[in-house]
Design a protein around this motif. Structure first.
Motif, PDB file in Angstrom:
ATOM      1  N   TRP A 275       0.804  -1.225   0.000  1.00 63.15           N
ATOM      2  CA  TRP A 275       0.000   0.000   0.000  1.00 63.15           C
ATOM      3  C   TRP A 275       0.839   1.278   0.000  1.00 63.15           C
ATOM      4  O   TRP A 275       0.298   2.360  -0.215  1.00 63.15           O
ATOM      5  N   SER A 276       2.133   1.148   0.244  1.00 67.41           N
ATOM      6  CA  SER A 276       2.981   2.348   0.264  1.00 67.41           C
ATOM      7  C   SER A 276       3.735   2.568  -1.036  1.00 67.41           C
ATOM      8  O   SER A 276       4.075   3.709  -1.363  1.00 67.41           O
ATOM      9  N   THR A 277       4.007   1.499  -1.794  1.00 63.34           N
ATOM     10  CA  THR A 277       4.775   1.681  -3.030  1.00 63.34           C
ATOM     11  C   THR A 277       4.107   2.611  -4.045  1.00 63.34           C
ATOM     12  O   THR A 277       4.823   3.318  -4.770  1.00 63.34           O
ATOM     13  N   PRO A 278       2.753   2.669  -4.136  1.00 65.94           N
ATOM     14  CA  PRO A 278       2.163   3.620  -5.092  1.00 65.94           C
ATOM     15  C   PRO A 278       2.533   5.076  -4.827  1.00 65.94           C
ATOM     16  O   PRO A 278       2.461   5.908  -5.745  1.00 65.94           O
ATOM     17  N   ILE A 279       2.937   5.388  -3.603  1.00 70.17           N
ATOM     18  CA  ILE A 279       3.329   6.763  -3.279  1.00 70.17           C
ATOM     19  C   ILE A 279       4.558   7.176  -4.081  1.00 70.17           C
ATOM     20  O   ILE A 279       4.689   8.334  -4.489  1.00 70.17           O
ATOM     21  N   PHE A 280       5.449   6.217  -4.315  1.00 70.87           N
ATOM     22  CA  PHE A 280       6.741   6.524  -4.922  1.00 70.87           C
ATOM     23  C   PHE A 280       6.774   6.235  -6.419  1.00 70.87           C
ATOM     24  O   PHE A 280       7.833   6.278  -7.035  1.00 70.87           O
ATOM     25  N   MET A 281       5.627   5.942  -7.006  1.00 70.38           N
ATOM     26  CA  MET A 281       5.560   5.613  -8.424  1.00 70.38           C
ATOM     27  C   MET A 281       4.801   6.688  -9.179  1.00 70.38           C
ATOM     28  O   MET A 281       3.971   7.398  -8.605  1.00 70.38           O
ATOM     29  N   SER A 282       5.089   6.792 -10.470  1.00 71.20           N
ATOM     30  CA  SER A 282       4.317   7.682 -11.335  1.00 71.20           C
ATOM     31  C   SER A 282       3.327   6.851 -12.136  1.00 71.20           C
ATOM     32  O   SER A 282       3.513   5.640 -12.302  1.00 71.20           O
ATOM     33  N   ALA A 283       2.287   7.501 -12.643  1.00 69.41           N
ATOM     34  CA  ALA A 283       1.285   6.783 -13.437  1.00 69.41           C
ATOM     35  C   ALA A 283       1.921   6.171 -14.679  1.00 69.41           C
ATOM     36  O   ALA A 283       1.597   5.047 -15.073  1.00 69.41           O
ATOM     37  N   ASP A 284       2.844   6.898 -15.300  1.00 67.76           N
ATOM     38  CA  ASP A 284       3.507   6.387 -16.505  1.00 67.76           C
ATOM     39  C   ASP A 284       4.349   5.155 -16.202  1.00 67.76           C
ATOM     40  O   ASP A 284       4.344   4.189 -16.967  1.00 67.76           O
ATOM     41  N   SER A 285       5.083   5.183 -15.080  1.00 65.55           N
ATOM     42  CA  SER A 285       5.924   4.041 -14.736  1.00 65.55           C
ATOM     43  C   SER A 285       5.080   2.805 -14.436  1.00 65.55           C
ATOM     44  O   SER A 285       5.480   1.676 -14.752  1.00 65.55           O
ATOM     45  N   SER A 286       3.912   3.005 -13.839  1.00 63.00           N
ATOM     46  CA  SER A 286       3.016   1.876 -13.562  1.00 63.00           C
ATOM     47  C   SER A 286       2.527   1.239 -14.857  1.00 63.00           C
ATOM     48  O   SER A 286       2.515   0.007 -15.004  1.00 63.00           O
ATOM     49  N   LYS A 287       2.141   2.081 -15.823  1.00 69.59           N
ATOM     50  CA  LYS A 287       1.668   1.557 -17.106  1.00 69.59           C
ATOM     51  C   LYS A 287       2.802   0.867 -17.862  1.00 69.59           C
ATOM     52  O   LYS A 287       2.598  -0.183 -18.484  1.00 69.59           O
ATOM     53  N   GLN A 288       3.995   1.455 -17.817  1.00 69.54           N
ATOM     54  CA  GLN A 288       5.137   0.866 -18.505  1.00 69.54           C
ATOM     55  C   GLN A 288       5.511  -0.481 -17.904  1.00 69.54           C
ATOM     56  O   GLN A 288       5.898  -1.412 -18.621  1.00 69.54           O
ATOM     57  N   ARG A 289       5.392  -0.592 -16.585  1.00 68.46           N
ATOM     58  CA  ARG A 289       5.704  -1.856 -15.925  1.00 68.46           C
ATOM     59  C   ARG A 289       4.733  -2.954 -16.363  1.00 68.46           C
ATOM     60  O   ARG A 289       5.159  -4.075 -16.687  1.00 68.46           O
ATOM     61  N   ILE A 290       3.443  -2.643 -16.421  1.00 65.19           N
ATOM     62  CA  ILE A 290       2.448  -3.626 -16.851  1.00 65.19           C
ATOM     63  C   ILE A 290       2.701  -4.028 -18.298  1.00 65.19           C
ATOM     64  O   ILE A 290       2.676  -5.215 -18.647  1.00 65.19           O
ATOM     65  N   GLN A 291       2.969  -3.028 -19.165  1.00 68.33           N
ATOM     66  CA  GLN A 291       3.195  -3.321 -20.578  1.00 68.33           C
ATOM     67  C   GLN A 291       4.457  -4.155 -20.775  1.00 68.33           C
ATOM     68  O   GLN A 291       4.476  -5.083 -21.594  1.00 68.33           O
ATOM     69  N   ALA A 292       5.514  -3.839 -20.020  1.00 63.74           N
ATOM     70  CA  ALA A 292       6.758  -4.610 -20.127  1.00 63.74           C
ATOM     71  C   ALA A 292       6.527  -6.060 -19.712  1.00 63.74           C
ATOM     72  O   ALA A 292       7.076  -6.991 -20.326  1.00 63.74           O
ATOM     73  N   GLU A 293       5.716  -6.254 -18.697  1.00 59.76           N
ATOM     74  CA  GLU A 293       5.450  -7.617 -18.237  1.00 59.76           C
ATOM     75  C   GLU A 293       4.609  -8.383 -19.263  1.00 59.76           C
ATOM     76  O   GLU A 293       4.842  -9.572 -19.515  1.00 59.76           O
ATOM     77  N   LEU A 294       3.648  -7.701 -19.867  1.00 57.35           N
ATOM     78  CA  LEU A 294       2.839  -8.336 -20.911  1.00 57.35           C
ATOM     79  C   LEU A 294       3.698  -8.699 -22.119  1.00 57.35           C
ATOM     80  O   LEU A 294       3.531  -9.778 -22.713  1.00 57.35           O
ATOM     81  N   ASN A 295       4.615  -7.814 -22.477  1.00 54.24           N
ATOM     82  CA  ASN A 295       5.521  -8.101 -23.599  1.00 54.24           C
ATOM     83  C   ASN A 295       6.402  -9.313 -23.288  1.00 54.24           C
ATOM     84  O   ASN A 295       6.675 -10.135 -24.165  1.00 54.24           O
ATOM     85  N   SER A 296       6.837  -9.413 -22.035  1.00 54.98           N
ATOM     86  CA  SER A 296       7.669 -10.543 -21.627  1.00 54.98           C
ATOM     87  C   SER A 296       6.881 -11.844 -21.716  1.00 54.98           C
ATOM     88  O   SER A 296       7.404 -12.869 -22.174  1.00 54.98           O
ATOM     89  N   VAL A 297       5.630 -11.817 -21.280  1.00 57.17           N
ATOM     90  CA  VAL A 297       4.779 -13.009 -21.363  1.00 57.17           C
ATOM     91  C   VAL A 297       4.586 -13.414 -22.819  1.00 57.17           C
ATOM     92  O   VAL A 297       4.660 -14.601 -23.179  1.00 57.17           O
ATOM     93  N   TYR A 298       4.365 -12.422 -23.684  1.00 59.53           N
ATOM     94  CA  TYR A 298       4.139 -12.702 -25.112  1.00 59.53           C
ATOM     95  C   TYR A 298       5.365 -13.347 -25.737  1.00 59.53           C
ATOM     96  O   TYR A 298       5.271 -14.332 -26.488  1.00 59.53           O
TER      97      TYR A 298
END
Length: 212
Positions: free
Chosen positions: A19-42
């Motif tokens: 619950w604390s890590t979202p404080i230190f993240m940006s919206a763009d970095s969160s989206k990039q992390r999800i996309q990078a993980e999806l690309n890795s799965v693909y």
């Protein structure tokens, strides 16, 4: 430290981290992390498996976040651009900065939840391979224990205590994998299983005589 206290300590650490890590993240970095993980799965599992994982993750997210009303709750508490502009005229930019930080936290928290649902699906994919391996590690530890018992006749309580604490740590590794807010390869799952299997083997091998 007693095992019960050890478990509670790790539980608290994980909850605070989630619950604390979202404080230190940006919206763009969160989206990039999800996309990078999806690309890795693909790239590592192929298009068909990728689509199935995404579909199941979306269904789980729908059940946990959207159907329960949490998504609507977050949307209702997000500050719109018009509201920020109106408040800035009255209270200055300090309130605008606060509302921006609040919006960013809410977006990142939802991204963490989606990342969690995605990684749950990855764990499920590996499960048919992980479970037999862990059972084999437990069986090998039991056989080693029986041989040690017949030849030595006693076990080190210190070794058992140390290995049980080690097992608790390794059991929380999958949970840490689920909530870690950085892109990670799906192959971290079997690596964690190997480490956990090693810990299970040590614990059972050094289990005290009350097992008999």
């Amino acid at each position: 430290m007693e095992n019960g206290k050890h478990i509670w300590l790790w539980f608290i650490i994980i909850m605070v981290a989630f619950w604390s890590t979202p404080i230190f993240m940006s919206a763009d970095s969160s989206k990039q992390r999800i996309q990078a993980e999806l690309n890795s799965v693909y790239s590592q599992f192929g298009e068909e498996a990728h689509n199935q994982i995404v579909e199941n993750a979306n269904k789980l997210y729908q059940m946990l976040i959207i159907d329960t009303g949490l998504q609507q709750f977050v949307d209702n508490r997000s500050v719109t651009s018009k509201e920020r502009k109106d408040s800035e005229q009255l209270y200055g930019k300090s309130l605008t900065l606060t509302s921006t930080a609040t919006n960013s936290y809410l977006i990142n928290a939802l991204a963490n939840w989606y990342g969690l649902t995605l990684r749950v699906q990855l764990l499920l994919i590996w499960l048919p391979l992980i479970v037999p391996f862990l059972l084999g590690a437990a069986g090998d530890g039991y056989v080693t224990r029986k041989i040690k018992l017949s030849s030595i006749g006693f076990f080190s309580s210190n070794a058992f205590s140390a290995s049980s604490h080690l097992l608790i740590i390794f059991c929380f590794l999958p949970v840490l994998y689920l909530i870690t807010p950085i892109a990670m390869s799906p192959f971290w799952v079997p690596i964690m299983a190997i480490v956990a299997g090693f810990a299970i083997h040590i614990v059972i091998r050094n289990a005290q005589r009350f097992w008999d």
